[in-house]
Design a protein around this motif. Sequence first.
Motif, PDB file in Angstrom:
ATOM      1  N   ALA A 158     -27.887  66.032  -4.324  1.00 29.39           N
ATOM      2  CA  ALA A 158     -27.338  64.792  -4.858  1.00 29.39           C
ATOM      3  C   ALA A 158     -28.452  63.801  -5.176  1.00 29.39           C
ATOM      4  N   ILE A 159     -29.471  63.749  -4.300  1.00 31.58           N
ATOM      5  CA  ILE A 159     -30.624  62.882  -4.556  1.00 31.58           C
ATOM      6  C   ILE A 159     -31.359  63.338  -5.806  1.00 31.58           C
ATOM      7  N   LEU A 160     -31.530  64.631  -5.955  1.00 30.82           N
ATOM      8  CA  LEU A 160     -32.196  65.160  -7.136  1.00 30.82           C
ATOM      9  C   LEU A 160     -31.443  64.782  -8.407  1.00 30.82           C
ATOM     10  N   GLU A 161     -30.123  64.844  -8.350  1.00 30.77           N
ATOM     11  CA  GLU A 161     -29.329  64.479  -9.526  1.00 30.77           C
ATOM     12  C   GLU A 161     -29.449  62.979  -9.820  1.00 30.77           C
ATOM     13  N   LEU A 162     -29.511  62.166  -8.769  1.00 20.96           N
ATOM     14  CA  LEU A 162     -29.705  60.729  -8.963  1.00 20.96           C
ATOM     15  C   LEU A 162     -31.007  60.444  -9.707  1.00 20.96           C
ATOM     16  N   LEU A 163     -32.066  61.162  -9.328  1.00 24.50           N
ATOM     17  CA  LEU A 163     -33.369  60.942  -9.953  1.00 24.50           C
ATOM     18  C   LEU A 163     -33.358  61.330 -11.422  1.00 24.50           C
ATOM     19  N   HIS A 164     -32.556  62.311 -11.792  1.00 28.19           N
ATOM     20  CA  HIS A 164     -32.446  62.697 -13.197  1.00 28.19           C
ATOM     21  C   HIS A 164     -31.553  61.720 -13.973  1.00 28.19           C
ATOM     22  N   MET A 165     -30.530  61.181 -13.315  1.00 31.29           N
ATOM     23  CA  MET A 165     -29.594  60.291 -13.991  1.00 31.29           C
ATOM     24  C   MET A 165     -30.183  58.897 -14.201  1.00 31.29           C
ATOM     25  N   PHE A 166     -31.064  58.482 -13.273  1.00 29.33           N
ATOM     26  CA  PHE A 166     -31.724  57.178 -13.383  1.00 29.33           C
ATOM     27  C   PHE A 166     -33.197  57.410 -13.682  1.00 29.33           C
ATOM     28  N   PRO A 167     -33.614  57.365 -14.922  1.00 22.83           N
ATOM     29  CA  PRO A 167     -34.974  57.769 -15.292  1.00 22.83           C
ATOM     30  C   PRO A 167     -36.085  56.860 -14.780  1.00 22.83           C
ATOM     31  N   ARG A 168     -35.742  55.701 -14.195  1.00 27.03           N
ATOM     32  CA  ARG A 168     -36.778  54.843 -13.608  1.00 27.03           C
ATOM     33  C   ARG A 168     -36.642  54.722 -12.091  1.00 27.03           C
ATOM     34  N   LEU A 169     -35.664  55.397 -11.520  1.00 24.18           N
ATOM     35  CA  LEU A 169     -35.445  55.315 -10.074  1.00 24.18           C
ATOM     36  C   LEU A 169     -36.573  56.030  -9.339  1.00 24.18           C
ATOM     37  N   ALA A 170     -37.358  55.269  -8.573  1.00 22.83           N
ATOM     38  CA  ALA A 170     -38.515  55.840  -7.878  1.00 22.83           C
ATOM     39  C   ALA A 170     -38.555  55.466  -6.406  1.00 22.83           C
ATOM     40  N   ASP A 171     -37.526  54.797  -5.906  1.00 20.26           N
ATOM     41  CA  ASP A 171     -37.523  54.355  -4.517  1.00 20.26           C
ATOM     42  C   ASP A 171     -36.108  54.438  -3.964  1.00 20.26           C
ATOM     43  N   LEU A 172     -35.931  55.298  -2.954  1.00 16.43           N
ATOM     44  CA  LEU A 172     -34.631  55.434  -2.290  1.00 16.43           C
ATOM     45  C   LEU A 172     -34.668  54.910  -0.863  1.00 16.43           C
ATOM     46  N   GLY A 173     -35.722  54.198  -0.521  1.00 16.67           N
ATOM     47  CA  GLY A 173     -35.828  53.630   0.815  1.00 16.67           C
ATOM     48  C   GLY A 173     -36.873  54.307   1.670  1.00 16.67           C
ATOM     49  N   GLN A 174     -37.191  53.674   2.777  1.00 20.30           N
ATOM     50  CA  GLN A 174     -38.264  54.136   3.660  1.00 20.30           C
ATOM     51  C   GLN A 174     -37.938  55.470   4.312  1.00 20.30           C
ATOM     52  N   GLU A 175     -36.671  55.691   4.675  1.00 21.06           N
ATOM     53  CA  GLU A 175     -36.299  56.940   5.346  1.00 21.06           C
ATOM     54  C   GLU A 175     -36.584  58.144   4.463  1.00 21.06           C
ATOM     55  N   PHE A 176     -36.278  58.027   3.184  1.00 23.14           N
ATOM     56  CA  PHE A 176     -36.511  59.149   2.283  1.00 23.14           C
ATOM     57  C   PHE A 176     -37.998  59.376   2.059  1.00 23.14           C
ATOM     58  N   ARG A 177     -38.779  58.286   1.967  1.00 22.94           N
ATOM     59  CA  ARG A 177     -40.234  58.432   1.839  1.00 22.94           C
ATOM     60  C   ARG A 177     -40.813  59.150   3.049  1.00 22.94           C
ATOM     61  N   GLN A 178     -40.370  58.783   4.243  1.00 22.68           N
ATOM     62  CA  GLN A 178     -40.860  59.421   5.459  1.00 22.68           C
ATOM     63  C   GLN A 178     -40.445  60.879   5.513  1.00 22.68           C
ATOM     64  N   PHE A 179     -39.243  61.169   5.024  1.00 22.28           N
ATOM     65  CA  PHE A 179     -38.769  62.550   4.986  1.00 22.28           C
ATOM     66  C   PHE A 179     -39.662  63.414   4.101  1.00 22.28           C
ATOM     67  N   LEU A 180     -40.002  62.906   2.911  1.00 26.54           N
ATOM     68  CA  LEU A 180     -40.860  63.660   2.000  1.00 26.54           C
ATOM     69  C   LEU A 180     -42.252  63.853   2.596  1.00 26.54           C
TER      70      LEU A 180
ATOM     71  N   GLN B 230     -41.561  57.045 -11.721  1.00 28.23           N
ATOM     72  CA  GLN B 230     -42.411  55.884 -11.481  1.00 28.23           C
ATOM     73  C   GLN B 230     -43.420  55.667 -12.602  1.00 28.23           C
ATOM     74  N   CYS B 231     -43.903  56.766 -13.179  1.00 23.67           N
ATOM     75  CA  CYS B 231     -45.031  56.663 -14.111  1.00 23.67           C
ATOM     76  C   CYS B 231     -44.657  56.733 -15.583  1.00 23.67           C
ATOM     77  N   GLY B 232     -43.392  57.010 -15.892  1.00 25.22           N
ATOM     78  CA  GLY B 232     -43.034  57.015 -17.307  1.00 25.22           C
ATOM     79  C   GLY B 232     -42.103  58.119 -17.730  1.00 25.22           C
ATOM     80  N   GLY B 233     -41.375  58.729 -16.788  1.00 27.05           N
ATOM     81  CA  GLY B 233     -40.450  59.786 -17.146  1.00 27.05           C
ATOM     82  C   GLY B 233     -39.348  59.322 -18.085  1.00 27.05           C
ATOM     83  N   PHE B 234     -39.020  58.021 -18.029  1.00 26.82           N
ATOM     84  CA  PHE B 234     -37.964  57.483 -18.895  1.00 26.82           C
ATOM     85  C   PHE B 234     -38.326  57.627 -20.364  1.00 26.82           C
ATOM     86  N   LEU B 235     -39.614  57.802 -20.675  1.00 28.25           N
ATOM     87  CA  LEU B 235     -40.029  57.982 -22.060  1.00 28.25           C
ATOM     88  C   LEU B 235     -39.561  59.320 -22.627  1.00 28.25           C
ATOM     89  N   LEU B 236     -39.159  60.242 -21.729  1.00 33.18           N
ATOM     90  CA  LEU B 236     -38.714  61.561 -22.170  1.00 33.18           C
ATOM     91  C   LEU B 236     -37.204  61.688 -22.223  1.00 33.18           C
TER      92      LEU B 236
END
Length: 290
Positions: free
Chosen positions: A196-218, A246-252
């Motif tokens: 579901a997180i992966l799908e969110l990242l594809h649906m929101f082309p500028r979404l680069a932050d899901l919170g501290q817990e997810f960063r720590q998980f990665l 974060q770096c420009g995926g929305f351009l694609l």
Amino acid sequence: LKNTYLDDLTLSILLESIRGNVTLHTLQLSFCDFGPYSMHSLQRVLSHPNCRLQELELSNHVAISRMSHRSFDMSNFILSMPINTSLTSLHLTKQGLVDQDVDLLLQNLWRFPNLMNLDLQLNQLLDLTKVVGSIGGGSQSNPVRRTSIHDRLCRLDLDYNDCMMELTTTQFPTPPTQDVVVPDGPTTSTGSTLLAILELLHMFPRLADLGQEFRQFLESNASSTMENHHEYGFTRYLQHCLDMNQCGGFLLTGSSSREKIPLSIWPLILAKTQELDQVSRQANVVYHLL
């Protein structure tokens, strides 16, 4: 007005006094007793043509409502929000939001077309796949709303919700491919939080932050699952999707996804890649954008 514990009528009077204020950019209303009068006044503030409000904090209203023996109607509050083009950050921490509330909220985010930061920390979100479903359903029914929302949202903080706290026990799904690539469309959700997180990242082309817990998980899985190629591969893929956003995926994205990126944009992209802490991640982003 944060932590002032104002009652409904007093809060309404104060909100009416700032209606049309062109110098106010941040409004904090945490721990205030929202009711019908103050809710109506807040709507008038947000709908005023001179509203320049960029950050709105509404937190802990559930606890205050219980103290005043009045039920806080989140559904009515969401549906009554006016269209506001100035708001970029909305904080709804510790509001007692459940899956149905988040569904309704995300379906109505078109009311804030320039919203970049949505804070949903410390709520009661159990099933992240419902969030993905609500966004997908709303965007398909109204393409105009989809464009205005998906092109803007950069941060969706889900810290301390049950769906994120269970990540430590999540079974890793199979990576989409053996190599790190940017797929043409969203991956189908199978009920897994990670998918579901992966799908969110594809649906929101500028979404680069899901919170501290997810960063720590990665970070923890990138270092601890090196011996397990299956788990490490999926963690690496999720990190790459975040880096691309974060770096420009929305351009694609969109109809021009196969067109060349203008040379004038590349200095900005390269500057963004320098913020990544690994050379391999920088190289991956540049390679796939090329």
